[in-house]
Enzyme design. Structure first.
Site, PDB file in Angstrom:
ATOM      1  N   ALA A 173      59.575  79.998  34.029  1.00 38.75           N
ATOM      2  CA  ALA A 173      58.163  79.612  34.019  1.00 38.75           C
ATOM      3  C   ALA A 173      57.903  78.247  33.397  1.00 38.75           C
ATOM      4  CB  ALA A 173      57.340  80.671  33.286  1.00 38.75           C
ATOM      5  N   GLY A 220      57.156  74.507  38.184  1.00 34.90           N
ATOM      6  CA  GLY A 220      57.111  75.023  39.549  1.00 34.90           C
ATOM      7  C   GLY A 220      56.229  76.240  39.739  1.00 34.90           C
ATOM      8  N   ILE A 221      56.675  77.144  40.619  1.00 33.48           N
ATOM      9  CA  ILE A 221      55.880  78.326  40.953  1.00 33.48           C
ATOM     10  C   ILE A 221      55.676  79.217  39.733  1.00 33.48           C
ATOM     11  CG2 ILE A 221      55.844  80.443  42.335  1.00 33.48           C
ATOM     12  CD1 ILE A 221      57.375  78.874  44.516  1.00 33.48           C
ATOM     13  N   GLY A 222      56.703  79.379  38.924  1.00 35.27           N
ATOM     14  CA  GLY A 222      56.578  80.218  37.738  1.00 35.27           C
ATOM     15  C   GLY A 222      55.491  79.730  36.803  1.00 35.27           C
ATOM     16  N   TYR A 270      73.991  82.714  49.855  1.00 32.24           N
ATOM     17  CA  TYR A 270      72.621  82.645  49.341  1.00 32.24           C
ATOM     18  C   TYR A 270      71.800  83.832  49.829  1.00 32.24           C
ATOM     19  CZ  TYR A 270      67.797  81.145  48.622  1.00 32.24           C
ATOM     20  OH  TYR A 270      66.480  81.098  48.267  1.00 32.24           O
TER      21      TYR A 270
END
Length: 286
Positions: free
Chosen positions: A17, A20-22, A167
């Site tokens: 977090a 970015g998205i976090g 991945y």
């Protein structure tokens, strides 16, 4: 999308977090007055990427939340346990877990070094399992507990394996945690869901890897944050075991202006569909 205040006083444990998205999800919750545990590795500034767990904590508190920055490598069981214990000691429990931390290597079998394979498995699949397992005793005490994995639908089309088998295995491990844990903890009322972006999401990390051009065809992290917020506000006993896509979640609650989430709104017809999704979905209607 406006905040409702429903997450006020709730405690979120979010991996990765610091940026970015976090971080976007953390800031969205903070505007409700939520408590946010920033469980990430970046304690010292990265030479190429902005943000640390401490700068993220400052942003969260400026947004109206309470923050607890914790140095956490999700591969390290002791660090995860210590962060969870610190969260419970400071905030009294855990209500929401976001498994956001992830490693990526879009490489073929012969090009994938085993250390890279192990990194992806240990962060994506094992890390998600470990964080969820460690937080679950506290989630079971919450009134509306949620686990949200940033993971794709389990699309078994061979094309999503052929060019990056390692991945895909690692990322689908996160998805399988959703499938299994949602059913395992359904009766206890713990919601376990996945959320995946319709389009590529432009972050500083993505820009470092692929350059700034990607922003022309991408959305911002805020679309994922708004979609996650909608999910957290739902009844955990009624919404579990789902593989959500961000724009579908928002359209379900009446959001129609998706152009605002594009890095370049004038390019809404050029947005690139993200990996693991076969259909453009609402993009086809723009």
């Amino acid at each position: 999308m406006k905040n409702t205040g429903k997450l006020k006083g709730k405690t979120l444990f979010i991996t990765g977090a610091s940026r970015g998205i976090g971080k976007a999800i953390a800031l969205k919750a903070a505007r409700d007055g939520a408590n946010v545990v920033i469980a990430a590795k970046t304690a010292e500034p990265h030479p190429k990427l902005p943000g640390t767990i401490y700068t993220a904590a400052e942003e969260i508190e400026r947004a109206g939340g309470r923050a607890l920055p914790c140095i956490v490598d999700v591969r390290d069981e002791r660090q995860v346990q210590q962060a969870v214990q610190a969260a419970v000691a400071k905030f009294g429990g855990i209500d929401i877990v976001v498994n956001n931390a992830s490693a990526i290597s879009i490489t073929g079998t012969l090009e994938t070094e085993m250390k890279r394979y192990d990194l992806m498995q240990n962060i994506n699949t094992r890390g998600t399992f470990l964080v969820s397992k460690t937080c679950l005793p506290y989630l079971l005490k919450s009134e509306n507990p949620h686990i949200l994995n940033l993971a794709p639908p389990l699309n078994m089309s061979a094309k999503w394996f052929a060019n990056h088998t390692a991945y895909t295995i690692a990322k689908y491990g996160m998805s399988m945690c959703v499938l299994g844990m949602a059913e395992e903890f359904r009766a206890q009322g713990v919601a376990v869901n996945a959320l995946w972006p319709r389009t590529t999401i432009h972050t500083a990390a993505v820009e470092m890897l692929h350059g700034s051009e990607g922003a022309l065809f991408s959305r911002t992290p805020e679309i994922m944050a708004d979609a996650a917020y909608v999910i957290f506000c739902r009844d955990s006993r009624e919404y579990t075991g789902n593989f959500f896509v961000d724009d579908e979640v928002l359209m379900d609650v009446g959001v129609r202006d998706l152009a605002k989430y594009a890095c370049y709104p004038e390019n809404i017809h050029l947005l690139a569909t993200d990996i693991f999704l076969d259909e453009a979905g609402p993009l086809a209607k723009l």
